[in-house]
Design an enzyme around this catalytic site. Structure first.
Site, PDB file in Angstrom:
ATOM      1  N   ASP A  26      19.285  16.411  -7.916  1.00  0.00           N
ATOM      2  CA  ASP A  26      20.371  15.436  -7.705  1.00  0.00           C
ATOM      3  C   ASP A  26      19.962  14.159  -6.982  1.00  0.00           C
ATOM      4  O   ASP A  26      20.783  13.552  -6.280  1.00  0.00           O
ATOM      5  CB  ASP A  26      21.526  16.086  -6.942  1.00  0.00           C
ATOM      6  N   LYS A 139      23.827  19.377 -14.692  1.00  0.00           N
ATOM      7  CA  LYS A 139      24.531  20.550 -14.193  1.00  0.00           C
ATOM      8  C   LYS A 139      25.939  20.135 -13.778  1.00  0.00           C
ATOM      9  O   LYS A 139      26.192  18.960 -13.502  1.00  0.00           O
ATOM     10  CB  LYS A 139      23.785  21.184 -13.016  1.00  0.00           C
ATOM     11  N   CYS A 172      23.758  21.619  -2.921  1.00  0.00           N
ATOM     12  CA  CYS A 172      23.109  21.839  -4.219  1.00  0.00           C
ATOM     13  C   CYS A 172      21.700  22.408  -4.095  1.00  0.00           C
ATOM     14  O   CYS A 172      21.290  23.230  -4.918  1.00  0.00           O
ATOM     15  CB  CYS A 172      23.092  20.538  -5.017  1.00  0.00           C
TER      16      CYS A 172
END
Length: 243
Positions: A26, A139, A172
């Site tokens: 991310d 995702k 995450c």
């Protein structure tokens, strides 16, 4: 194949570089760039930005010895059909707190939407851009394994060891490491290549708590410097064997 021996906690770890991959979680504009979702929400992104330099060094070193790089990106379809059913916590939190799907003008002048696929916000930050041959996967939940191709991609490539970088540490990154643990992957989290804004000013931050959990239960922690030293020793060892 000569092993990579990485200084780490709770103890050094030896890994086969042909069975390793660098995982970048991310590191995208919505989280790590001025004008992105976090920044617009008033969340301090300075820690994420500090992680970019060490992560870039790790990625470059990995590519130099042909260790694959896998990028994960949080991003939703334009109709938000994969955000979750009505009332699902993932849907509620992302809509209420971050305004996922809202239109915005990106710093580069392009029209964008918050956390929507294939827009400025879900692009990887400039200094970590993927290259040809890298794997890039979207995702829709905190874990990179939830309803994605990540597990299949790693197993097809024979990957057993994950060098983990990205943001945010307790959300995450930790979610992905937990899921990797359940699937018997060995995870080495590089502590200077990750950051966590939640409880940053508390006596013990969520970042610190996640590092402890990884060290004790879910894997190993190390630093970009230790990883780079392991790569350098590996390359030197190969040169000496070739002489």
């Amino acid at each position: 194949m000569q092993a990579l021996i990485i200084e780490a906690k709770p103890q050094p770890i030896s890994i086969d570089p042909t069975q390793a991959a660098v995982l970048v979680v991310d590191m995208q504009n919505d989280f790590g760039s001025k004008g992105g979702m976090f920044d617009r929400a008033g969340i301090d992104i300075s820690g994420i930005q500090r992680a970019i330099g060490p992560t870039a060094s790790v990625i470059a070193a990995a590519r130099n010895v042909r260790v694959p790089v896998v990028y994960l990106k949080m991003g939703y379809r334009s109709d938000l059909s994969d955000l979750g059913a009505s009332g699902a916590p993932n849907r509620l939190r992302h809509l209420q707190i971050f305004g996922v799907g809202e239109s915005m003008t990106a710093p580069d002048g392009s029209e964008s939407r918050i956390l929507i696929r294939d827009t400025w916000g879900t692009d990887i930050v400039d200094d970590l851009k993927p290259k040809a041959g890298d794997v890039v996967l979207y995702k829709t939940r905190f874990s990179g394994f939830y309803e994605t191709e990540l597990d299949a991609v790693l197993r097809t490539a024979g990957i057993r060891h994950l060098i983990v970088t990205g943001c945010t540490t307790s959300v995450c990154v930790e979610s992905t490491i937990r899921d990797a643990f359940f699937r018997d992957f060995q995870c080495i989290l590089l502590i200077d290549c990750t950051s966590e804004p939640i409880a940053r000013d508390a006596s013990r931050s969520n970042h610190d708590a996640s590092l402890t959990l990884v060290e004790v239960l879910f894997g190993w922690t190390s630093t970009s410097d230790h990883f780079l030293m392991a790569i350098e020793a590996h390359v030197q060892g190969r040169l000496e064997l070739a002489e």
